[in-house]
Write an enzyme that holds these catalytic residues in place. Structure first.
Site, PDB file in Angstrom:
ATOM      1  N   HIS A 195      20.725  30.497  71.216  1.00  0.00           N
ATOM      2  CA  HIS A 195      20.640  31.812  70.560  1.00  0.00           C
ATOM      3  C   HIS A 195      19.242  32.371  70.817  1.00  0.00           C
ATOM      4  CE1 HIS A 195      24.096  30.603  67.694  1.00  0.00           C
ATOM      5  NE2 HIS A 195      24.553  31.333  68.696  1.00  0.00           N
ATOM      6  N   ALA A 196      19.226  33.504  71.498  1.00  0.00           N
ATOM      7  CA  ALA A 196      17.994  34.003  72.110  1.00  0.00           C
ATOM      8  C   ALA A 196      16.850  34.211  71.119  1.00  0.00           C
ATOM      9  CB  ALA A 196      18.304  35.301  72.843  1.00  0.00           C
ATOM     10  N   ARG A 197      17.147  34.750  69.959  1.00  0.00           N
ATOM     11  CA  ARG A 197      16.070  35.163  69.054  1.00  0.00           C
ATOM     12  C   ARG A 197      15.442  34.011  68.281  1.00  0.00           C
ATOM     13  NH1 ARG A 197      20.054  38.451  64.939  1.00  0.00           N
ATOM     14  NH2 ARG A 197      21.245  36.678  64.143  1.00  0.00           N
ATOM     15  N   GLU A 198      16.001  32.824  68.410  1.00  0.00           N
ATOM     16  CA  GLU A 198      15.504  31.683  67.639  1.00  0.00           C
ATOM     17  C   GLU A 198      14.327  31.054  68.375  1.00  0.00           C
ATOM     18  OE1 GLU A 198      19.134  29.449  66.942  1.00  0.00           O
ATOM     19  OE2 GLU A 198      20.065  31.173  65.972  1.00  0.00           O
ATOM     20  N   ARG A 249      20.774  37.966  69.906  1.00  0.00           N
ATOM     21  CA  ARG A 249      21.230  36.579  69.735  1.00  0.00           C
ATOM     22  C   ARG A 249      22.091  36.098  70.907  1.00  0.00           C
ATOM     23  NH1 ARG A 249      23.704  33.184  65.371  1.00  0.00           N
ATOM     24  NH2 ARG A 249      25.866  32.767  65.850  1.00  0.00           N
ATOM     25  N   ASN A 296      27.503  30.145  71.345  1.00  0.00           N
ATOM     26  CA  ASN A 296      27.875  28.977  70.540  1.00  0.00           C
ATOM     27  C   ASN A 296      29.209  29.183  69.826  1.00  0.00           C
ATOM     28  OD1 ASN A 296      27.139  26.299  69.957  1.00  0.00           O
ATOM     29  ND2 ASN A 296      26.549  26.867  67.864  1.00  0.00           N
ATOM     30  N   ARG A 297      29.989  30.117  70.321  1.00  0.00           N
ATOM     31  CA  ARG A 297      31.389  30.262  69.896  1.00  0.00           C
ATOM     32  C   ARG A 297      32.311  30.250  71.118  1.00  0.00           C
ATOM     33  NH1 ARG A 297      28.723  29.807  66.115  1.00  0.00           N
ATOM     34  NH2 ARG A 297      28.731  30.892  64.098  1.00  0.00           N
ATOM     35  N   HIS A 335      18.703  24.647  67.206  1.00  0.00           N
ATOM     36  CA  HIS A 335      18.735  26.041  66.743  1.00  0.00           C
ATOM     37  C   HIS A 335      17.627  26.257  65.710  1.00  0.00           C
ATOM     38  CE1 HIS A 335      22.915  27.174  68.152  1.00  0.00           C
ATOM     39  NE2 HIS A 335      22.929  25.873  68.339  1.00  0.00           N
ATOM     40  N   TYR A 357      17.215  29.168  62.164  1.00  0.00           N
ATOM     41  CA  TYR A 357      16.442  28.473  61.178  1.00  0.00           C
ATOM     42  C   TYR A 357      17.377  28.196  60.001  1.00  0.00           C
ATOM     43  CZ  TYR A 357      16.640  32.885  58.615  1.00  0.00           C
ATOM     44  OH  TYR A 357      17.106  34.001  57.957  1.00  0.00           O
ATOM     45  N   TYR A 374      29.569  26.643  57.382  1.00  0.00           N
ATOM     46  CA  TYR A 374      30.869  27.316  57.283  1.00  0.00           C
ATOM     47  C   TYR A 374      31.677  26.975  58.528  1.00  0.00           C
ATOM     48  CZ  TYR A 374      27.726  30.500  59.798  1.00  0.00           C
ATOM     49  OH  TYR A 374      26.761  31.029  60.626  1.00  0.00           O
ATOM     50  N   GLU A 377      18.974  22.776  62.949  1.00  0.00           N
ATOM     51  CA  GLU A 377      18.458  24.109  62.619  1.00  0.00           C
ATOM     52  C   GLU A 377      17.039  23.882  62.116  1.00  0.00           C
ATOM     53  OE1 GLU A 377      19.704  27.256  62.488  1.00  0.00           O
ATOM     54  OE2 GLU A 377      21.883  27.058  62.674  1.00  0.00           O
TER      55      GLU A 377
END
Lengths: 309, 93
Positions: A69-72, A127, A144-145, A196, A198, A248, A270
């Site tokens: 996920h790019a923004r992480e 993301r 990641n889906r 990942h 956060y 979830y 995370e």
């Protein structure tokens, strides 16, 4: 200016080009241990490089990817620090040395290069991947889906404008397909770890189902011990459990795919949440975050080494 | 480049299943253009949501009206982004 591994600042966020250049210098400084391998190209044609730490041939292997996920950003930054840590500690840290004398380690620091570049140039909060979705003005798929693990099930969106859009088909994203092809063709990965940020979680399969995997007791025990090691440095507290129950239901996730592909020791982390910055963790916290994460990663990898299957 | 001037990130600590459901209802409220950084799942986990400047008032009213306890995680997202960018530029130099 060519960066050397000595001059790069690990307590800073870097562009894709800087990270890729730095990989070259890491390889140059540790020629008998580290190689940089292209595992394929991204949707926009950028190379995807994995660092391979190896001291022999035909070894079982451990996979670690950061920053799907790019923004992480703290994930990719942790990947850089971790790569350097592995290279510099080999030969001096007895446990790591024994690990690398029996297993290979693959580290994909920027698992979503198009998205990462986009966060630097257009939208810091991006993301997903950057693939075009035919018939929609919205771009990108949540990588990641997109894995073939309960694909299209709960916790993934059918809407291309959603941040959790699963894509038109499993492995439709070339960034995912590249990893799947490498893992599958290699055939001897024993552990698969996705990093990942956060939320401070250490998770194991499944996300696409809330039922327990057969190895749940062992994975839970390893995860809890790893989280304890992590906490020993700064007291950072992690929750441990399977994805579905701890967060979830989320179908199409990487570690569900790897587990179903026979890689028992599949985990996702995370990284830290200070409760103040979300995805914008200050660069001053990269090294503390990476340092504590390393303790957890090392514990998992040692367990993998000591429990062959 | 996309800007986030005045956007806030709000952390909500739901205390009951009913409050989780109220937050889940917010997820479907497209008009406010909310971006959930951490989705409403259970009372044990905080919910973080980026609220565009234009939606701050209605969102705050919604939270207050339903006694949903919240705090401001990031008061102006763009300020934080500017700091991050300046720091990167300093580092590159």
């Amino acid at each position: 200016l060519e960066l050397s591994t000595r001059s790069i600042n690990f307590a800073a966020y870097h562009t894709l080009d800087t990270i890729y250049s730095w990989m070259d210098s890491l390889v140059a400084q540790h020629p008998g241990l580290v190689t940089k391998e292209e595992v394929g190209r991204s949707y926009e044609g950028r190379p995807m490089y994995v660092l391979k730490f190896s001291t022999g041939s035909d070894r079982p292997a451990i996979w670690i990817d950061t920053g799907i996920h790019a923004r992480e950003w703290v994930s990719q930054a942790t990947g850089v620090w971790t790569a350097n840590k592995i290279a510099t500690d080999y030969g001096s840290d007895a446990s790591l040395t024994s690990l690398l004398n029996s297993m290979d380690l693959y580290l994909l620091i920027v698992a979503n290069p198009d998205g990462y570049v986009y966060t630097h140039t257009r939208d810091r909060m991006w993301r997903k991947t950057r693939s075009v979705n035919p018939g929609s003005a919205c771009r990108g798929v949540d990588p990641n889906r997109n894995w073939d693990a309960g694909f299209g099930g709960p916790g993934a969106s059918t809407n291309p404008c959603s941040d959790s859009y699963h894509g038109p088909a499993a492995h439709s994203e070339v960034e995912v397909k590249n990893v799947v092809d490498l893992i599958t063709s290699h055939g001897n990965f024993k552990s698969f770890i996705s990093v990942h940020a956060y939320s401070q979680l250490l998770m194991y399969p499944y996300g696409y189902s809330c039922s327990h995997v057969p190895d749940q007791p062992e994975l839970d025990s390893v995860g809890r011990a790893a989280a304890q090691k992590l906490a020993s440095l700064y007291g950072t507290s992690y929750r441990v459990g399977n994805i579905c129950n701890i967060i979830y239901p989320a179908s199409g996730g990487s570690i569900d795919w790897s587990y179903d592909a026979g890689i028992k020791y599949s985990f996702a982390l995370e990284l830290r949440d200070t409760g103040r910055y979300g995805f914008l963790l200050p660069a001053s916290q990269i090294v503390p975050t990476a340092s504590e994460t390393w303790l957890a990663l090392k514990h998992i990898m040692e367990h993998v080494r000591d429990h062959p299957y | 480049q996309r800007l986030f001037v005045g956007d806030q990130v709000i952390r909500i600590n739901a205390e009951s299943e009913e409050q989780i459901q109220l937050l889940q209802a917010l997820e479907t409220q497209e008009e406010w253009e909310l971006e959930f950084w951490r989705r409403p799942v259970s009372t044990g986990l905080p919910v973080d949501v980026r609220v565009p400047r234009g939606s701050l008032e209605p969102v705050r009213s919604y939270l207050l009206a339903h006694d949903l306890p919240f705090s401001v995680l990031i008061s102006n997202l763009q300020e934080l982004l500017n700091e991050e960018k300046a720091e990167m530029e300093r580092n590159q130099k």
